[in-house]
Write a protein that holds these residues in place. Structure first.
Motif, short mmCIF file in Angstrom:
data_model
loop_
_atom_site.label_atom_id
_atom_site.label_comp_id
_atom_site.label_asym_id
_atom_site.label_seq_id
_atom_site.Cartn_x
_atom_site.Cartn_y
_atom_site.Cartn_z
N THR A 80 0.66 -1.23 -0.04
CA THR A 80 0.46 0.45 0.12
C THR A 80 0.89 1.18 0.09
N VAL A 81 1.90 0.37 1.00
CA VAL A 81 3.25 2.15 1.12
C VAL A 81 3.04 2.83 -0.03
N LYS A 82 3.74 1.45 -1.20
CA LYS A 82 4.10 1.54 -2.34
C LYS A 82 3.95 2.18 -3.38
N THR A 83 2.21 2.06 -3.78
CA THR A 83 1.39 2.08 -4.11
C THR A 83 1.16 4.16 -4.06
N HIS A 84 1.22 4.41 -3.19
CA HIS A 84 1.56 5.54 -2.19
C HIS A 84 2.01 6.22 -3.03
N VAL A 85 3.21 5.74 -2.61
CA VAL A 85 4.92 6.63 -3.30
C VAL A 85 4.45 6.93 -4.25
N SER A 86 4.14 5.74 -5.08
CA SER A 86 3.97 5.98 -6.79
C SER A 86 3.17 6.52 -7.44
N ARG A 87 1.95 7.11 -6.10
CA ARG A 87 1.11 8.57 -6.64
C ARG A 87 1.02 9.41 -6.39
N ILE A 88 2.06 9.79 -5.72
CA ILE A 88 2.60 11.17 -5.38
C ILE A 88 3.93 11.43 -6.35
N LEU A 89 5.09 10.60 -6.95
CA LEU A 89 5.42 11.17 -8.12
C LEU A 89 5.12 11.04 -8.72
N THR A 90 4.02 10.24 -9.19
CA THR A 90 3.10 10.88 -10.75
C THR A 90 2.60 12.63 -10.88
N LYS A 91 1.82 12.37 -8.97
CA LYS A 91 1.10 13.59 -9.32
C LYS A 91 1.50 14.47 -10.21
N THR A 92 3.34 14.93 -8.55
CA THR A 92 3.53 16.01 -8.75
C THR A 92 5.08 16.07 -10.17
N GLY A 93 4.71 14.78 -10.59
CA GLY A 93 5.91 15.06 -11.72
C GLY A 93 7.47 14.73 -11.75
N LEU A 94 7.53 13.71 -10.30
CA LEU A 94 8.41 13.81 -9.71
C LEU A 94 9.02 11.88 -10.84
N ARG A 95 10.44 11.98 -10.48
CA ARG A 95 10.97 10.79 -10.73
C ARG A 95 11.88 10.10 -9.67
N ALA A 96 12.64 10.43 -8.25
CA ALA A 96 12.97 9.92 -7.57
C ALA A 96 12.42 10.09 -5.90
N ARG A 97 12.75 9.42 -5.40
CA ARG A 97 12.91 9.27 -4.11
C ARG A 97 12.78 11.22 -3.17
N ALA A 98 14.73 11.53 -3.66
CA ALA A 98 14.64 12.24 -2.78
C ALA A 98 14.18 13.69 -3.70
N GLN A 99 14.25 13.53 -4.61
CA GLN A 99 13.01 15.05 -5.16
C GLN A 99 11.67 15.19 -4.65
N ALA A 100 11.13 14.13 -4.07
CA ALA A 100 10.05 14.42 -3.43
C ALA A 100 10.95 14.63 -2.36
N VAL A 101 11.71 14.51 -1.44
CA VAL A 101 12.27 15.38 -0.08
C VAL A 101 12.44 17.13 -1.29
N VAL A 102 12.74 17.10 -1.95
CA VAL A 102 12.72 18.76 -2.16
C VAL A 102 11.90 19.06 -2.21
N LEU A 103 10.81 18.38 -2.93
CA LEU A 103 9.71 19.65 -2.87
C LEU A 103 9.16 19.68 -1.72
N ALA A 104 9.25 18.44 -1.02
CA ALA A 104 8.43 18.61 0.40
C ALA A 104 9.10 19.87 1.75
N TYR A 105 10.41 19.55 1.27
CA TYR A 105 11.24 21.01 1.92
C TYR A 105 11.17 22.30 1.01
N GLU A 106 10.72 22.50 0.05
CA GLU A 106 10.46 24.06 -0.97
C GLU A 106 9.22 24.44 -0.34
N SER A 107 8.19 23.46 -1.07
CA SER A 107 7.09 24.00 -0.49
C SER A 107 6.58 24.44 0.91
N GLY A 108 7.45 24.00 2.15
CA GLY A 108 6.92 23.91 3.22
C GLY A 108 6.19 23.55 4.17
#
Length: 227
Positions: free
Chosen positions: A192-220
């Motif tokens: 289920t977590v894998k599915t959530h991670v996949s959806r997060i990357l798809t919705k945000t247009g990201l391709r890597a886990r580290a990129q999601a961390v950048v988004l989390a910090y830059e968005s506040g």
């Protein structure tokens, strides 16, 4: 299936040393090497590796520009692991922001290099979570507020596109937790977590886990003091 690796570094001894070390592993195959960023782009197109070890500073074309071109040309693969001398490096931060999956100090022990390639290839965990968080938090805090949300270069997608549960998962990704650790924290099945991670990357247009961390910090969504 073996992990196909390409090594890009302008120092021949580094390429040879890393190549010999990785080739000695039964689950890793070194498919090519490159002495500069331009050659790395061409070699990736020819050999289609799963993981690229990319030096940050190289002649002809640096590692950052090479990452941008490789990920633009091959959106599904490969994963890129940046090689650097200094962990607090603005080039490394820019590479993570562009889609690189992690970074490794060039003087890291052999076992750490091998582990890094495997972690990056699997994509289920953030490489060196505490160090990566420190780098991202430091550089994200320096960016002008008007540039943090929406995040430039990421299809202008905002975290508001995510569901409450996906936001929970993104916060835990930004803390450096693996899929297994997120599953335990949220009392969910790992799939289920894998599915959530996949959806997060798809919705945000990201391709890597580290990129999601950048988004989390830059968005506040998270800050350096988040727990």
């Amino acid at each position: 299936m073996s992990i196909r690796v390409l090594i890009a570094d302008d120092q021949a001894m580094v390429r040879a040393g890393f190549g010999a070390l990785l080739a000695s592993q039964p689950d890793i195959e070194v498919v090519g090497d490159a002495a500069d960023g331009a050659q790395a782009v061409a070699e990736v197109a020819e050999h289609e590796p799963d993981v690229v070890l990319m030096d940050v500073r190289m002649p002809v074309m640096d590692g950052l520009e090479a990452v941008r071109r490789i990920l633009a040309d091959a959106p599904e693969r490969p994963r890129v692991l940046m090689l650097t001398t200094f962990d607090l490096d603005d080039y490394v931060y820019a590479a993570l922001r562009a889609g690189a999956s992690g970074f490794l100090l060039k003087d890291a022990p052999a076992a750490e290099l091998i582990h890094a390639v495997r972690v990056v290839a699997a994509g289920d965990a953030l490489l060196a979570p505490s160090v990566t968080r420190r780098l991202i938090a430091d550089f994200a805090s320096r960016r002008p507020a008007e540039q943090r949300n929406p995040v430039p270069g990421l299809n202008q997608i905002q975290v508001s596109a995510l569901t409450p549960r996906e936001l929970d998962v993104l916060r835990l990704i930004a803390r450096g937790l693996s899929n297994q650790e997120i599953a335990a924290d949220l009392v969910l099945a790992e799939q289920t977590v894998k599915t959530h991670v996949s959806r997060i990357l798809t919705k945000t247009g990201l391709r890597a886990r580290a990129q999601a961390v950048v988004l989390a910090y830059e968005s506040g969504l998270v800050t350096a003091n988040s727990r």
